[in-house]
Design a protein around this motif. Structure first.
Motif, PDB file in Angstrom:
ATOM      1  N   ASP A 156       0.835  -1.201   0.000  1.00 55.63           N
ATOM      2  CA  ASP A 156       0.000   0.000   0.000  1.00 55.63           C
ATOM      3  C   ASP A 156       0.864   1.244   0.000  1.00 55.63           C
ATOM      4  OD1 ASP A 156      -2.179   1.619   0.122  1.00 55.63           O
ATOM      5  OD2 ASP A 156      -2.385   1.460   2.292  1.00 55.63           O
ATOM      6  N   ALA A 157       1.247   1.676  -1.142  1.00 54.59           N
ATOM      7  CA  ALA A 157       1.970   2.917  -1.313  1.00 54.59           C
ATOM      8  C   ALA A 157       1.184   3.715  -2.340  1.00 54.59           C
ATOM      9  CB  ALA A 157       3.357   2.605  -1.794  1.00 54.59           C
ATOM     10  N   SER A 158       1.560   4.793  -2.916  1.00 59.81           N
ATOM     11  CA  SER A 158       0.844   5.253  -4.096  1.00 59.81           C
ATOM     12  C   SER A 158       1.758   5.775  -5.143  1.00 59.81           C
ATOM     13  CB  SER A 158      -0.033   6.404  -3.908  1.00 59.81           C
ATOM     14  OG  SER A 158      -1.163   6.545  -3.567  1.00 59.81           O
ATOM     15  N   HIS A 169      10.483  -2.441  -2.293  1.00 60.25           N
ATOM     16  CA  HIS A 169      11.649  -2.868  -1.528  1.00 60.25           C
ATOM     17  C   HIS A 169      11.430  -2.796  -0.021  1.00 60.25           C
ATOM     18  CE1 HIS A 169      14.008  -3.239  -5.176  1.00 60.25           C
ATOM     19  NE2 HIS A 169      13.542  -2.060  -5.558  1.00 60.25           N
ATOM     20  N   THR A 170      10.187  -2.511   0.393  1.00 63.46           N
ATOM     21  CA  THR A 170       9.882  -2.467   1.826  1.00 63.46           C
ATOM     22  C   THR A 170       9.191  -3.737   2.308  1.00 63.46           C
ATOM     23  OG1 THR A 170       7.691  -1.444   1.566  1.00 63.46           O
ATOM     24  CG2 THR A 170       9.605   0.032   1.646  1.00 63.46           C
ATOM     25  N   SER A 171       8.875  -4.662   1.396  1.00 61.96           N
ATOM     26  CA  SER A 171       8.194  -5.889   1.808  1.00 61.96           C
ATOM     27  C   SER A 171       8.701  -7.068   0.972  1.00 61.96           C
ATOM     28  CB  SER A 171       6.677  -5.743   1.663  1.00 61.96           C
ATOM     29  OG  SER A 171       6.325  -5.562   0.306  1.00 61.96           O
ATOM     30  N   TYR A 172       8.265  -8.251   1.371  1.00 58.11           N
ATOM     31  CA  TYR A 172       8.710  -9.480   0.714  1.00 58.11           C
ATOM     32  C   TYR A 172       7.516 -10.355   0.383  1.00 58.11           C
ATOM     33  CZ  TYR A 172      13.240  -7.950   2.384  1.00 58.11           C
ATOM     34  OH  TYR A 172      14.362  -7.204   2.613  1.00 58.11           O
ATOM     35  N   ARG A 173       7.670 -11.172  -0.628  1.00 60.09           N
ATOM     36  CA  ARG A 173       6.622 -12.082  -1.043  1.00 60.09           C
ATOM     37  C   ARG A 173       6.453 -13.215  -0.049  1.00 60.09           C
ATOM     38  NH1 ARG A 173       7.727 -13.657  -7.157  1.00 60.09           N
ATOM     39  NH2 ARG A 173       6.927 -15.573  -6.210  1.00 60.09           N
ATOM     40  N   GLU A 174       5.194 -13.565   0.214  1.00 59.93           N
ATOM     41  CA  GLU A 174       4.938 -14.644   1.160  1.00 59.93           C
ATOM     42  C   GLU A 174       5.457 -15.976   0.636  1.00 59.93           C
ATOM     43  OE1 GLU A 174       0.824 -14.647   2.039  1.00 59.93           O
ATOM     44  OE2 GLU A 174       0.851 -12.716   3.092  1.00 59.93           O
ATOM     45  N   ASP A 175       5.374 -16.173  -0.684  1.00 61.77           N
ATOM     46  CA  ASP A 175       5.799 -17.448  -1.244  1.00 61.77           C
ATOM     47  C   ASP A 175       7.290 -17.483  -1.551  1.00 61.77           C
ATOM     48  OD1 ASP A 175       5.654 -15.603  -3.337  1.00 61.77           O
ATOM     49  OD2 ASP A 175       5.355 -17.185  -4.822  1.00 61.77           O
ATOM     50  N   PRO A 204       7.799  -8.001  -3.935  1.00 61.74           N
ATOM     51  CA  PRO A 204       6.652  -8.007  -4.847  1.00 61.74           C
ATOM     52  C   PRO A 204       6.630  -6.733  -5.694  1.00 61.74           C
ATOM     53  CG  PRO A 204       5.959  -7.259  -2.698  1.00 61.74           C
ATOM     54  CD  PRO A 204       7.428  -7.616  -2.562  1.00 61.74           C
ATOM     55  N   PRO A 205       5.871  -6.727  -6.793  1.00 64.77           N
ATOM     56  CA  PRO A 205       5.695  -5.483  -7.551  1.00 64.77           C
ATOM     57  C   PRO A 205       5.050  -4.409  -6.674  1.00 64.77           C
ATOM     58  CG  PRO A 205       4.951  -7.362  -8.829  1.00 64.77           C
ATOM     59  CD  PRO A 205       5.200  -7.863  -7.431  1.00 64.77           C
ATOM     60  N   LEU A 206       5.444  -3.177  -6.889  1.00 64.91           N
ATOM     61  CA  LEU A 206       4.884  -2.070  -6.113  1.00 64.91           C
ATOM     62  C   LEU A 206       3.536  -1.667  -6.685  1.00 64.91           C
ATOM     63  CD1 LEU A 206       5.261   0.099  -3.912  1.00 64.91           C
ATOM     64  CD2 LEU A 206       6.352   1.532  -5.648  1.00 64.91           C
ATOM     65  N   THR A 207       2.534  -1.569  -5.812  1.00 67.85           N
ATOM     66  CA  THR A 207       1.224  -1.065  -6.207  1.00 67.85           C
ATOM     67  C   THR A 207       0.844   0.118  -5.318  1.00 67.85           C
ATOM     68  OG1 THR A 207       0.053  -2.618  -4.740  1.00 67.85           O
ATOM     69  CG2 THR A 207       0.434  -3.306  -7.036  1.00 67.85           C
ATOM     70  N   LEU A 232       4.559   9.380  -2.711  1.00 68.18           N
ATOM     71  CA  LEU A 232       3.892   8.161  -3.161  1.00 68.18           C
ATOM     72  C   LEU A 232       4.621   6.916  -2.706  1.00 68.18           C
ATOM     73  CD1 LEU A 232       2.874   9.193  -6.768  1.00 68.18           C
ATOM     74  CD2 LEU A 232       1.541   9.290  -4.666  1.00 68.18           C
ATOM     75  N   PHE A 233       5.928   6.949  -2.801  1.00 69.53           N
ATOM     76  CA  PHE A 233       6.778   5.886  -2.287  1.00 69.53           C
ATOM     77  C   PHE A 233       8.157   6.485  -2.112  1.00 69.53           C
ATOM     78  CE2 PHE A 233       6.456   5.449  -6.898  1.00 69.53           C
ATOM     79  CZ  PHE A 233       7.776   5.455  -7.314  1.00 69.53           C
ATOM     80  N   GLU A 234       9.047   5.759  -1.505  1.00 73.96           N
ATOM     81  CA  GLU A 234      10.361   6.307  -1.196  1.00 73.96           C
ATOM     82  C   GLU A 234      11.040   6.850  -2.448  1.00 73.96           C
ATOM     83  OE1 GLU A 234      14.559   5.051   0.994  1.00 73.96           O
ATOM     84  OE2 GLU A 234      12.963   3.569   0.717  1.00 73.96           O
ATOM     85  N   GLY A 235      11.419   8.107  -2.381  1.00 76.19           N
ATOM     86  CA  GLY A 235      12.100   8.734  -3.501  1.00 76.19           C
ATOM     87  C   GLY A 235      11.178   9.400  -4.498  1.00 76.19           C
TER      88      GLY A 235
END
Length: 245
Positions: free
Chosen positions: A12-14, A141-147, A153-156, A219-222
């Protein structure tokens, strides 16, 4: 730690809209928020300021090969998908007349409202159409995929954050600018909503930039964009804060 495997996860970023134009219009003299009211019909290219939430579609951040944002937008929309390119409005003089021209605000990002499978297909199939890689996922780059705990994961982007940013970048003011963390000075917890003037309804954080008090949407870092000057009396505190004088 980036990955192209077909596994959509949401962080959850934008973010640009339209083609560069040259008009005779004259110009009037910032991650953080809930959805803002609908704005005008200035937002073109099939993107509504009030994005209709859809369980299957999300706003994906895609990296674009440098200087080819408008080409990427054409490519995506030819597939029947929504995309957004924030614009930067610049006041110039041509033949003694003041005009407003537009350029992409960011040169390397495109925002696409679609399902993961649609976006994955865009990234997989864009080489042959344009000669070289045009689009690729931008990763969270702030989270990781559960699998796959070692991959991002891709940023949304959330609909509310996207709506807030579209509102801001649809205002035809040349003093709306992209900034970096080096340009700004936040005071901790300074989250506000603008209550008066052309930036009414914009949610962000108050900051001092180039000696002026502005509101910054991140929206997101940077990826940060600042309003023009906003007086203290035209802001309402979202939390307990001390506004800059």
């Amino acid at each position: 730690m980036e990955d192209n495997t077909k596994q959509p996860l949401t962080a959850d970023a934008s973010l640009y809209n339209g083609q560069p134009t040259d008009t005779d219009s004259s110009c009037p003299s910032a991650r953080f928020t809930s959805c803002t009211p609908s704005v005008s019909d200035d937002v073109k290219g099939g993107v509504s300021v009030e994005s209709v939430p859809n369980a299957n579609r999300q706003w994906f951040v895609l990296r674009v090969s440098y200087g080819r944002v408008l080409k990427a937008k054409e490519f995506v929309e030819a597939k029947g998908l929504e995309s957004y390119v924030p614009k930067r409005y610049k006041a110039v003089r041509k033949q003694g007349k003041k005009r407003i021209i537009t350029d992409p605000l960011l040169s390397s990002f495109l925002f696409v409202h679609a399902t993961y499978s649609q976006v994955e297909a865009l990234c997989r199939n864009n080489n042959a159409s344009v000669g070289r890689a045009l689009l690729s996922f931008y990763y969270d780059h702030t989270s990781y995929r559960e699998d796959a705990p070692d991959k991002n994961p891709p940023l949304t982007i959330s609909d509310s954050a996207m709506d807030n940013f579209i509102r801001l970048t649809s205002i035809k003011n040349p003093h709306i600018i992209p900034v970096t963390s080096e340009n700004i000075m936040y005071k901790l917890g300074d989250e506000v909503v603008v209550t008066e003037g052309e930036f009414i309804g914009i949610h962000g954080r108050v900051a001092r930039i180039a000696g002026q008090q502005r509101v910054v949407v991140e929206l997101f870092e940077g990826c940060l964009v600042a309003t023009a000057y906003v007086p203290k009396e035209a802001m309402r505190k979202e939390k307990s804060i001390t506004l800059l004088d």
